[in-house]
Design a protein around this motif. Sequence first.
Motif, short mmCIF file in Angstrom:
data_model
loop_
_atom_site.label_atom_id
_atom_site.label_comp_id
_atom_site.label_asym_id
_atom_site.label_seq_id
_atom_site.Cartn_x
_atom_site.Cartn_y
_atom_site.Cartn_z
N MET A 1 -21.43 7.94 -11.11
CA MET A 1 -21.29 8.51 -9.77
C MET A 1 -20.01 8.01 -9.11
N ASP A 2 -19.45 8.84 -8.25
CA ASP A 2 -18.24 8.54 -7.50
C ASP A 2 -18.61 7.83 -6.20
N LEU A 3 -17.99 6.68 -5.95
CA LEU A 3 -18.22 5.94 -4.70
C LEU A 3 -18.01 6.80 -3.46
N ARG A 4 -17.08 7.73 -3.56
CA ARG A 4 -16.68 8.52 -2.40
C ARG A 4 -17.66 9.64 -2.08
N LYS A 5 -18.56 9.94 -3.02
CA LYS A 5 -19.53 11.03 -2.83
C LYS A 5 -20.88 10.58 -3.37
N LEU A 6 -21.59 9.81 -2.57
CA LEU A 6 -22.86 9.24 -3.01
C LEU A 6 -23.97 10.29 -2.99
N GLU A 7 -24.63 10.41 -4.10
CA GLU A 7 -25.68 11.44 -4.25
C GLU A 7 -27.05 10.87 -3.85
N TYR A 8 -27.11 10.35 -2.63
CA TYR A 8 -28.34 9.79 -2.10
C TYR A 8 -28.56 10.29 -0.68
N SER A 9 -29.81 10.29 -0.26
CA SER A 9 -30.14 10.71 1.10
C SER A 9 -29.70 9.67 2.11
N ASP A 10 -29.61 10.07 3.36
CA ASP A 10 -29.33 9.13 4.45
C ASP A 10 -30.39 8.04 4.48
N ASP A 11 -30.00 6.85 4.89
CA ASP A 11 -30.94 5.75 5.12
C ASP A 11 -31.78 5.40 3.88
N SER A 12 -31.13 5.33 2.73
CA SER A 12 -31.85 5.10 1.46
C SER A 12 -31.96 3.63 1.05
N PHE A 13 -30.99 2.78 1.50
CA PHE A 13 -30.92 1.42 0.96
C PHE A 13 -30.92 0.35 2.07
N ASP A 14 -31.53 -0.79 1.74
CA ASP A 14 -31.49 -1.95 2.63
C ASP A 14 -30.14 -2.66 2.54
N GLY A 15 -29.54 -2.61 1.35
CA GLY A 15 -28.26 -3.27 1.13
C GLY A 15 -27.37 -2.45 0.21
N LEU A 16 -26.08 -2.50 0.45
CA LEU A 16 -25.11 -1.87 -0.44
C LEU A 16 -24.10 -2.93 -0.84
N PHE A 17 -23.92 -3.09 -2.14
CA PHE A 17 -23.09 -4.15 -2.72
C PHE A 17 -21.92 -3.51 -3.45
N ALA A 18 -20.71 -3.76 -2.98
CA ALA A 18 -19.52 -3.18 -3.60
C ALA A 18 -18.54 -4.31 -3.94
N ALA A 19 -18.65 -4.85 -5.13
CA ALA A 19 -17.81 -5.96 -5.57
C ALA A 19 -16.66 -5.43 -6.41
#
Length: 200
Positions: free
Chosen positions: A77-95
């Motif tokens: 998946m492309d970081l710039r176009k996330l294929e997830y619904s709004d409000d899906s995750f408690d945390g997002l980790f981008a290292a």
Amino acid sequence: AKEYTKAFFEDFSDKEIIDDFLALLPKKGKILDAGCGPGNFTKYFLAKKHSVGGIDLSEDMIKIAKQKVPKATFKIMDLRKLEYSDDSFDGLFAAYSLIHISKKQINSTLDEFNRVLKPSGILFLAVQEGKGEKFVSEPLKKGEMIFIKFFTEKELRRHLEKSNFVILKAARRIASVKGELGTNKLFVIARKSKGVSKSD
């Protein structure tokens, strides 16, 4: 991908700041590992009893991640176009993944991060400290060039605030791991704030 896995899969130089990120999440929180590489951080989050999904644009990285961490879900998946619904995750980790996005796309990418995070969700960023964007020599492959967007702390704070994040903590360390780029590493932990993104 194989050389990167060999160099970094067992490396936890950033463990202290990563644990600070995890401490802000609910127990068994849902995390998106955005730019997961071979799944080294995903594996750590699973061991801490979190629910984790990993994404990466590299097909080879995803293939290795699935082999190394079979209990996690990985997708190309492309970081710039996330294929997830709004409000899906408690945390997002981008290292060390936002560094491969050009300056003109940083805020639209951060807006995507904001969108998929739950209200008051937590964002972790690890980037290369510096100024500008350019192609540099790949430390793990002689003759190969890679695109890097460098960040100053002031610049990163400005981008995050523009995309409606509140900065909770910033930290840095000097380059110390064999195979990594020889610039300081800059870390920011931020919380999703309310309101419409200013970068729309």
